[in-house]
Structure formats: C-alpha cells, structure tokens
Scaffold this active site. Structure first.
Site, short mmCIF file in Angstrom:
data_model
loop_
_atom_site.label_atom_id
_atom_site.label_comp_id
_atom_site.label_asym_id
_atom_site.label_seq_id
_atom_site.Cartn_x
_atom_site.Cartn_y
_atom_site.Cartn_z
N THR A 1 0.84 -1.21 0.00
CA THR A 1 0.00 0.00 0.00
C THR A 1 0.87 1.25 0.00
O THR A 1 0.64 2.19 -0.77
CB THR A 1 -0.94 -0.01 1.23
OG1 THR A 1 -1.75 -1.19 1.15
CG2 THR A 1 -1.81 1.22 1.28
N ASN B 1 -5.36 -9.24 -7.97
CA ASN B 1 -5.51 -9.96 -6.70
C ASN B 1 -6.87 -10.63 -6.55
O ASN B 1 -7.03 -11.51 -5.72
CB ASN B 1 -5.27 -9.02 -5.53
CG ASN B 1 -6.07 -7.74 -5.64
OD1 ASN B 1 -5.96 -7.01 -6.62
ND2 ASN B 1 -6.88 -7.47 -4.63
N GLN C 1 1.12 -9.20 -6.21
CA GLN C 1 0.68 -10.60 -6.28
C GLN C 1 1.63 -11.46 -7.10
O GLN C 1 1.48 -12.68 -7.14
CB GLN C 1 -0.73 -10.69 -6.88
CG GLN C 1 -1.83 -10.15 -5.99
CD GLN C 1 -2.12 -11.04 -4.78
OE1 GLN C 1 -1.77 -12.22 -4.74
NE2 GLN C 1 -2.76 -10.46 -3.77
N HIS D 1 4.51 -10.03 2.47
CA HIS D 1 3.65 -11.05 3.09
C HIS D 1 2.85 -11.87 2.09
O HIS D 1 2.22 -12.86 2.47
CB HIS D 1 2.73 -10.43 4.15
CG HIS D 1 1.59 -9.61 3.65
ND1 HIS D 1 0.30 -10.07 3.66
CD2 HIS D 1 1.53 -8.36 3.16
CE1 HIS D 1 -0.51 -9.12 3.19
NE2 HIS D 1 0.23 -8.08 2.88
N CYS E 1 -11.12 -7.18 2.84
CA CYS E 1 -11.69 -5.89 3.19
C CYS E 1 -11.54 -5.64 4.69
O CYS E 1 -11.93 -6.48 5.49
CB CYS E 1 -13.16 -5.85 2.79
SG CYS E 1 -13.94 -4.32 3.25
N1 PLP Z 1 -1.62 -4.46 -4.26
C1 PLP Z 1 -2.16 -5.68 -4.44
C2 PLP Z 1 -2.37 -6.19 -5.82
C3 PLP Z 1 -2.49 -6.47 -3.34
O1 PLP Z 1 -3.03 -7.67 -3.53
C4 PLP Z 1 -2.28 -5.95 -2.04
C5 PLP Z 1 -2.67 -6.70 -0.85
O2 PLP Z 1 -3.74 -7.25 -0.79
C6 PLP Z 1 -1.70 -4.67 -1.92
C7 PLP Z 1 -1.40 -3.96 -3.05
C8 PLP Z 1 -1.43 -4.06 -0.58
O3 PLP Z 1 -0.28 -4.64 -0.02
P1 PLP Z 1 -0.04 -4.55 1.57
O4 PLP Z 1 -1.00 -5.51 2.20
O5 PLP Z 1 1.39 -4.97 1.76
O6 PLP Z 1 -0.25 -3.15 1.97
#
Ligand code: PLP
Length: 403
Positions: free
Chosen positions: A84, A165, A195, A217, A341
């Site tokens: 994020t 995702n 992903q 993660h 979510c």
């Molecule tokens: N971008 C994608 C495609 C994701 O699947 C996710 C997590 O679900 C994120 C960004 C966000 O990553 P993080 O959980 O490390 O903030």
C-alpha cells in the site's frame, strides 16, 4: 526437519487455508532470519557504532536479495511498510515531483487494487490530479491500445497492475508500457506487482516499467514490509520526510527484522518460482475443474490463458459472498471474496463490476493455493465448497462467527 516445511500445528488441524492471495504463512527460513533482530541483535542502521553497522549490513544484504528477485539494482530498492505504501509513494511521489513540469494527468486501470485506485481517485477529488480510468474486458484484461488512447501530453504516470488480486488476470505490462511510451515518452509507468512475486518473472527492463510495487507477506515474508522499486534517476518525492533514510526517498528508522525477512522471502520466492508455479497451477486447475463439474451455475472468472498460477476465482449465482464465506469458515475453509476488506462489510467487487458481472459482483469466491497446499486438500476443499453453496442456496442457518 527440512527448513522449508513448517511443522503441522494443532491449531490448523482440519482447516483448509486457501486464502494465500490475502496473506501467506511465514516461511521457517524467513523466521530464522528475522529472529535475531527480535531478540539478542538490535541496532539502528543509521548509528555509526558496531551495532548500527551490523544492522545496516543486514538491511543492505536484504536489499541485494530483493533487487535480485525484482530484477533491478540494489540502489533502486526503496523499503516501505508494504504494498500500500509502495503504491502511494509511486502515485503521490511522481505527481509531486513531476506534476508541475510534465502535467498532472494520471491513468490507472479499473481493476487496480484499492491502494492505487482509491489513491488516484482521492488525488483527483482533491484537485491535485486529473484521472482517466481505463476499462477492462470480461476477463479483466486491459488493452494496451485503450491505455495508449488515454495517454495525453500532460500524462505524468500510468499505473497498471501486473497480476490482479481478485481474479488472477495477468496483464501484458510490456505491451502496455511500450504503447504508453510511443504516445508520450515523458510519462512514467508503474506496475503493482504485489501478487506476482514468486509467481511471475519480474524486472524493470523486462516489464518496461519505471516503478514496481512489492509486498513481503504475499510471498511467505512478514506483514508490514514491502518495497517500491524505482528506476535509477526516477526519484519520487518522499511522502515520509525526516531523517532521510532510504537515500532520502522514505524516512524512518528501518524495520530491520522485517526487511531481513523480506530479503530471504524474496530470494526463496525467486528460487522456487518455476517449481511453485507448476505445482500451484496444477492444484488450482484441478480445483477449478472440480467446482465447475460439481457446483451448478458456478462460473470461473479472470483470464483463463494468462493468470496467476495459484488463484481460482468464480462467481456463484445465488450465493452472496459474505454468506458463502461464513459457511465455508464454519466448514473449515478459509477463502475470500476477492480483496481482504478491512471492515468485513460485504462490498461488491469493483473488479467484477468493471468486468461486467453486474449483480454477480456480490457473489465472488476466491480460492488461492499456496506452498503447503496438497492435492488431498484440494479434493476436500471442492467437497466443502459444494456443501457450502448448497447450504447458502437452501437458505441454511449460519452460526454467529466466533470472534
Ligand atoms: N496491491 C495488491 C495487488 C495487493 O493484492 C495488495 C494486498 O492485498 C496490496 C497492493 C497491498 O499490499 P499490503 O497488504 O502490503 O499493503
């Protein structure tokens, strides 16, 4: 005990964890690399003394490992608190750095993760940017021509994810990047590859992008750590300012344990990529076939020919996602509707809506296999999904979930 196999924990007996696109268990080798930094070893990487230098060496070593996995130079890795933050740094940082000179127009796809989509919309609503959202087809594919058509002389950044995702569709990012550059050589290209780590080949040059987001993660690393890969010379404005860590691109004392774990996770993910992809794709293919054969009306979603190997996704007519997930949980299956979510509230998938699924966007089911998933688990999961769908469709009572 082989290091890459976690001992079976009694906590997990009978539970089928098929939500590896939401998060993955920590690999034992990753944990081993982190533990000293959560125990006897400590030090601020910015300190000049021996403890500081040792912490700095651990961060640098992890940087080399992540760079090797991401197909970039070590100095192009900016550690962040996760995917994020990496996405935010790409969008906000590019807009702030180059917006005044090149223009403030952003182009993103309709199937982006919220970290990109919400950020881009927020910037547009605040008047800091103008925004074009490029639509997808029924399989979630983004056409390179459609992206190019959206690019204008004032476009500063185009962001199209590598692998979705929710439905697993893999975009032709090299073609998209080439089409963008042909229209506007000054526009930068970002891809969210969160992903894709350990599933698809990466690399700034191979993908033709300037910026790429990663998160540990999703690849058996720790939560709360990730990276923005920023091509040498592409220097997004720091969104966290202070001590000037990460060569001034992201201030804050480094998460040494997390970063050390991320390094090992990235190295393992890259080393195992081909073998993992082959195995996961066989498992996901089997699960898709079983469900299509046994669950009336179920429809696979995403691109059948270019997809994440680990992920199967469906719409299940007559089954609201939140109800189906609750019954699956009762039956010991950890699944998801798409994105995890934070509120837990049933929100129809924006990805499926963009793909034209209408009301069915509220009937999504995502099952993602992982390194520890076995063939027997896939067979068992198919049976339990079949039962759960029948129960929801019959209006079966749902026990109150335990907190
Ligand atoms: N971008 C994608 C495609 C994701 O699947 C996710 C997590 O679900 C994120 C960004 C966000 O990553 P993080 O959980 O490390 O903030």
């Amino acid at each position: 005990m082989p290091l890459d196999r976690a001992p079976p924990s009694p906590e997990h007996t009978g539970v089928l964890y098929l939500d590896h696109a939401a998060t993955t268990p920590l690999d034992p080798q990753v944990r081993a690399a982190m533990l000293p930094w959560l125990g006897e070893r400590f030090g601020n990487p910015s300190s000049v003394h021996r403890y500081g230098r040792r912490a700095r060496a651990a961060v640098d070593e992890a940087r080399d490992r992540v760079a090797a996995a991401a197909g970039c130079a070590s100095r192009e890795v900016v550690f962040t608190s996760g995917g994020t933050e990496a996405d935010n740094l790409a969008l906000r940082g590019v807009l702030e750095r180059w917006g005044p000179e090149r223009g403030r127009h952003l182009v993103v796809s309709a199937v982006e993760h919220e970290a990109v989509l919400t950020t881009a919309r927020g910037l547009a609503e605040a008047g800091a940017a103008t925004l074009t959202v490029v639509d997808c087809d029924r399989c979630g594919r983004i056409d390179s021509g459609a992206v190019a058509a959206a690019v204008r002389p004032d476009t500063v950044l185009v962001s199209v994810m590598l692998a979705n995702n929710e439905v697993g569709t893999v975009q032709d990012v090299p073609a998209i990047a080439a089409a963008v550059r042909a229209r506007n050589a000054g526009a930068l290209v970002h891809t969210d590859a969160v992903q894709a780590l350990g599933k698809l080949p990466l690399g700034l040059d191979a993908l033709g992008v300037d910026l790429l987001s990663l998160s540990a993660h999703k690849a058996h690393g720790p939560q709360g750590v990730g990276a923005l890969i920023a091509r040498h010379g592409v220097f997004p404005a720091a969104q966290l300012t202070g001590g000037g860590q990460e060569r001034g691109r992201r201030s804050g004392t480094e998460n040494v344990a997390g970063i050390a774990g991320f390094g090992v996770a990235a190295e393992l993910a890259e080393r195992r990529r081909d073998a993992d992809a082959r195995r996961l794709s066989a498992l996901a293919g089997r699960l898709t076939n079983l469900l299509v054969e046994t669950v009336p009306g179920i429809e696979p979603t995403g691109d059948p020919s270019a997809r994440l190997p680990s992920l199967c996704s469906f719409v299940v007519p007559g089954c609201r996602s939140d109800l189906l997930l609750a019954v699956l949980d009762e039956l010991g299956v950890c699944a998801s509707a798409g994105s995890a979510c934070s509120s837990g509230a049933p929100v129809p998938s924006h990805v499926l809506a963009a793909m034209g699924f209408g009301q069915l966007a509220g009937c999504a089911l995502r099952l993602a296999a992982g390194r520890s998933t076995t063939g027997a688990e896939i067979e068992a999961a198919a049976e339990r999904v079949q039962q759960a769908v029948a129960r929801v469709r019959a209006g079966g009572r749902i026990a109150t979930p335990t907190p």
